[in-house]
Design a protein around this motif. Sequence first.
Motif, PDB file in Angstrom:
ATOM      1  N   ARG A   1      19.607  56.252  27.748  1.00  0.00           N
ATOM      2  CA  ARG A   1      18.842  55.538  26.751  1.00  0.00           C
ATOM      3  C   ARG A   1      17.352  55.615  27.025  1.00  0.00           C
ATOM      4  N   GLY A   2      16.928  55.590  28.206  1.00  0.00           N
ATOM      5  CA  GLY A   2      15.516  55.637  28.530  1.00  0.00           C
ATOM      6  C   GLY A   2      14.896  56.949  28.120  1.00  0.00           C
ATOM      7  N   VAL A   3      15.623  58.062  28.359  1.00  0.00           N
ATOM      8  CA  VAL A   3      15.119  59.380  27.977  1.00  0.00           C
ATOM      9  C   VAL A   3      15.094  59.494  26.460  1.00  0.00           C
ATOM     10  N   LYS A   4      16.178  59.015  25.845  1.00  0.00           N
ATOM     11  CA  LYS A   4      16.243  59.063  24.390  1.00  0.00           C
ATOM     12  C   LYS A   4      15.100  58.251  23.781  1.00  0.00           C
ATOM     13  N   GLY A   5      14.822  57.116  24.388  1.00  0.00           N
ATOM     14  CA  GLY A   5      13.730  56.259  23.883  1.00  0.00           C
ATOM     15  C   GLY A   5      12.398  56.943  24.042  1.00  0.00           C
ATOM     16  N   SER A   6      12.205  57.637  25.150  1.00  0.00           N
ATOM     17  CA  SER A   6      10.937  58.321  25.342  1.00  0.00           C
ATOM     18  C   SER A   6      10.843  59.530  24.427  1.00  0.00           C
ATOM     19  N   ILE A   7      11.980  60.175  24.135  1.00  0.00           N
ATOM     20  CA  ILE A   7      11.976  61.299  23.198  1.00  0.00           C
ATOM     21  C   ILE A   7      11.653  60.793  21.800  1.00  0.00           C
ATOM     22  N   LEU A   8      12.270  59.726  21.434  1.00  0.00           N
ATOM     23  CA  LEU A   8      11.992  59.165  20.105  1.00  0.00           C
ATOM     24  C   LEU A   8      10.531  58.751  19.999  1.00  0.00           C
ATOM     25  N   SER A   9      10.064  58.156  21.040  1.00  0.00           N
ATOM     26  CA  SER A   9       8.685  57.687  20.950  1.00  0.00           C
ATOM     27  C   SER A   9       7.719  58.871  20.890  1.00  0.00           C
ATOM     28  N   SER A  10       8.032  59.999  21.548  1.00  0.00           N
ATOM     29  CA  SER A  10       7.144  61.146  21.422  1.00  0.00           C
ATOM     30  C   SER A  10       7.288  61.767  20.035  1.00  0.00           C
ATOM     31  N   GLU A  11       8.487  61.737  19.444  1.00  0.00           N
ATOM     32  CA  GLU A  11       8.664  62.200  18.061  1.00  0.00           C
ATOM     33  C   GLU A  11       7.907  61.280  17.121  1.00  0.00           C
ATOM     34  N   GLU A  12       8.014  59.994  17.389  1.00  0.00           N
ATOM     35  CA  GLU A  12       7.277  59.033  16.561  1.00  0.00           C
ATOM     36  C   GLU A  12       5.776  59.248  16.697  1.00  0.00           C
ATOM     37  N   LYS A  13       5.359  59.547  17.948  1.00  0.00           N
ATOM     38  CA  LYS A  13       3.930  59.800  18.162  1.00  0.00           C
ATOM     39  C   LYS A  13       3.493  61.035  17.377  1.00  0.00           C
ATOM     40  N   GLU A  14       4.294  62.077  17.392  1.00  0.00           N
ATOM     41  CA  GLU A  14       3.971  63.285  16.654  1.00  0.00           C
ATOM     42  C   GLU A  14       3.894  62.986  15.158  1.00  0.00           C
ATOM     43  N   GLU A  15       4.853  62.190  14.667  1.00  0.00           N
ATOM     44  CA  GLU A  15       4.829  61.815  13.242  1.00  0.00           C
ATOM     45  C   GLU A  15       3.587  61.008  12.919  1.00  0.00           C
ATOM     46  N   GLU A  16       3.248  60.091  13.821  1.00  0.00           N
ATOM     47  CA  GLU A  16       2.032  59.282  13.600  1.00  0.00           C
ATOM     48  C   GLU A  16       0.796  60.168  13.596  1.00  0.00           C
ATOM     49  N   GLU A  17       0.752  61.109  14.549  1.00  0.00           N
ATOM     50  CA  GLU A  17      -0.393  62.014  14.605  1.00  0.00           C
ATOM     51  C   GLU A  17      -0.463  62.867  13.337  1.00  0.00           C
ATOM     52  N   GLU A  18       0.667  63.351  12.873  1.00  0.00           N
ATOM     53  CA  GLU A  18       0.696  64.139  11.652  1.00  0.00           C
ATOM     54  C   GLU A  18       0.235  63.305  10.458  1.00  0.00           C
ATOM     55  N   GLU A  19       0.699  62.054  10.402  1.00  0.00           N
ATOM     56  CA  GLU A  19       0.286  61.157   9.308  1.00  0.00           C
ATOM     57  C   GLU A  19      -1.215  60.909   9.372  1.00  0.00           C
ATOM     58  N   GLU A  20      -1.736  60.691  10.585  1.00  0.00           N
ATOM     59  CA  GLU A  20      -3.176  60.469  10.737  1.00  0.00           C
ATOM     60  C   GLU A  20      -3.961  61.709  10.302  1.00  0.00           C
ATOM     61  N   GLU A  21      -3.461  62.897  10.700  1.00  0.00           N
ATOM     62  CA  GLU A  21      -4.135  64.134  10.294  1.00  0.00           C
ATOM     63  C   GLU A  21      -4.115  64.294   8.776  1.00  0.00           C
ATOM     64  N   GLU A  22      -2.977  63.962   8.163  1.00  0.00           N
ATOM     65  CA  GLU A  22      -2.876  64.047   6.705  1.00  0.00           C
ATOM     66  C   GLU A  22      -3.842  63.073   6.053  1.00  0.00           C
ATOM     67  N   GLU A  23      -3.919  61.858   6.598  1.00  0.00           N
ATOM     68  CA  GLU A  23      -4.842  60.862   6.041  1.00  0.00           C
ATOM     69  C   GLU A  23      -6.282  61.326   6.201  1.00  0.00           C
ATOM     70  N   GLU A  24      -6.588  61.903   7.387  1.00  0.00           N
ATOM     71  CA  GLU A  24      -7.942  62.403   7.607  1.00  0.00           C
ATOM     72  C   GLU A  24      -8.257  63.551   6.647  1.00  0.00           C
ATOM     73  N   GLU A  25      -7.294  64.438   6.427  1.00  0.00           N
ATOM     74  CA  GLU A  25      -7.484  65.553   5.494  1.00  0.00           C
ATOM     75  C   GLU A  25      -7.678  65.023   4.071  1.00  0.00           C
ATOM     76  N   GLU A  26      -6.896  64.027   3.689  1.00  0.00           N
ATOM     77  CA  GLU A  26      -7.048  63.404   2.367  1.00  0.00           C
ATOM     78  C   GLU A  26      -8.431  62.774   2.240  1.00  0.00           C
ATOM     79  N   GLU A  27      -8.899  62.117   3.303  1.00  0.00           N
ATOM     80  CA  GLU A  27     -10.225  61.490   3.285  1.00  0.00           C
ATOM     81  C   GLU A  27     -11.315  62.565   3.134  1.00  0.00           C
ATOM     82  N   ARG A  28     -11.187  63.686   3.882  1.00  0.00           N
ATOM     83  CA  ARG A  28     -12.155  64.786   3.762  1.00  0.00           C
ATOM     84  C   ARG A  28     -12.151  65.351   2.333  1.00  0.00           C
ATOM     85  N   GLU A  29     -10.962  65.467   1.737  1.00  0.00           N
ATOM     86  CA  GLU A  29     -10.849  65.979   0.364  1.00  0.00           C
ATOM     87  C   GLU A  29     -11.537  65.024  -0.614  1.00  0.00           C
TER      88      GLU A  29
END
Length: 141
Positions: A1-29
């Motif tokens: 469970r600990g590894v799975k939780g850390s994997i999920l959290s890194s996937e979540e982090k990647e999703e958050e980073e992607e969302e932030e990049e999309e928001e930043e790109e939308e703001e630049r547009e």
Amino acid sequence: RGVKGSILSSEEKEEEEEEEEEEEEEERERERKSERGRERWRWVEVVVVVVVVVVVVVVVVVVVVVVVEVVVVEVVEVATVLPGGMDCVDPTCSNNGICVNGECHCKPGWGGPHCELPRAQCPDQCHGHGAFIPDTGLCSC
């Protein structure tokens, strides 16, 4: 469970980073669109200023033309009432007089309404013994 939780959290982090990049790109547009809108308004302002300048120039030209026309009319009117002006039917008075207030005043030896008629200066055309010569203004006896 600990590894799975850390994997999920890194996937979540990647999703958050992607969302932030999309928001930043939308703001630049949005900023690019806003800048293009401001550029369009700058062009509109330039066009308005050019139109205003053209209108002002046209108005100034019209005013100058009207003023010049009025001045010319006034000069002509003044010229017609001054001695020697052009208020006579023949302003030159047949080159034998001068026009004053609408009447030709003839040089000696000339008469008629326009100073067009030679007039004898000698009594009775040299008492019947000669002829008046208009060029010299004398009698030839």
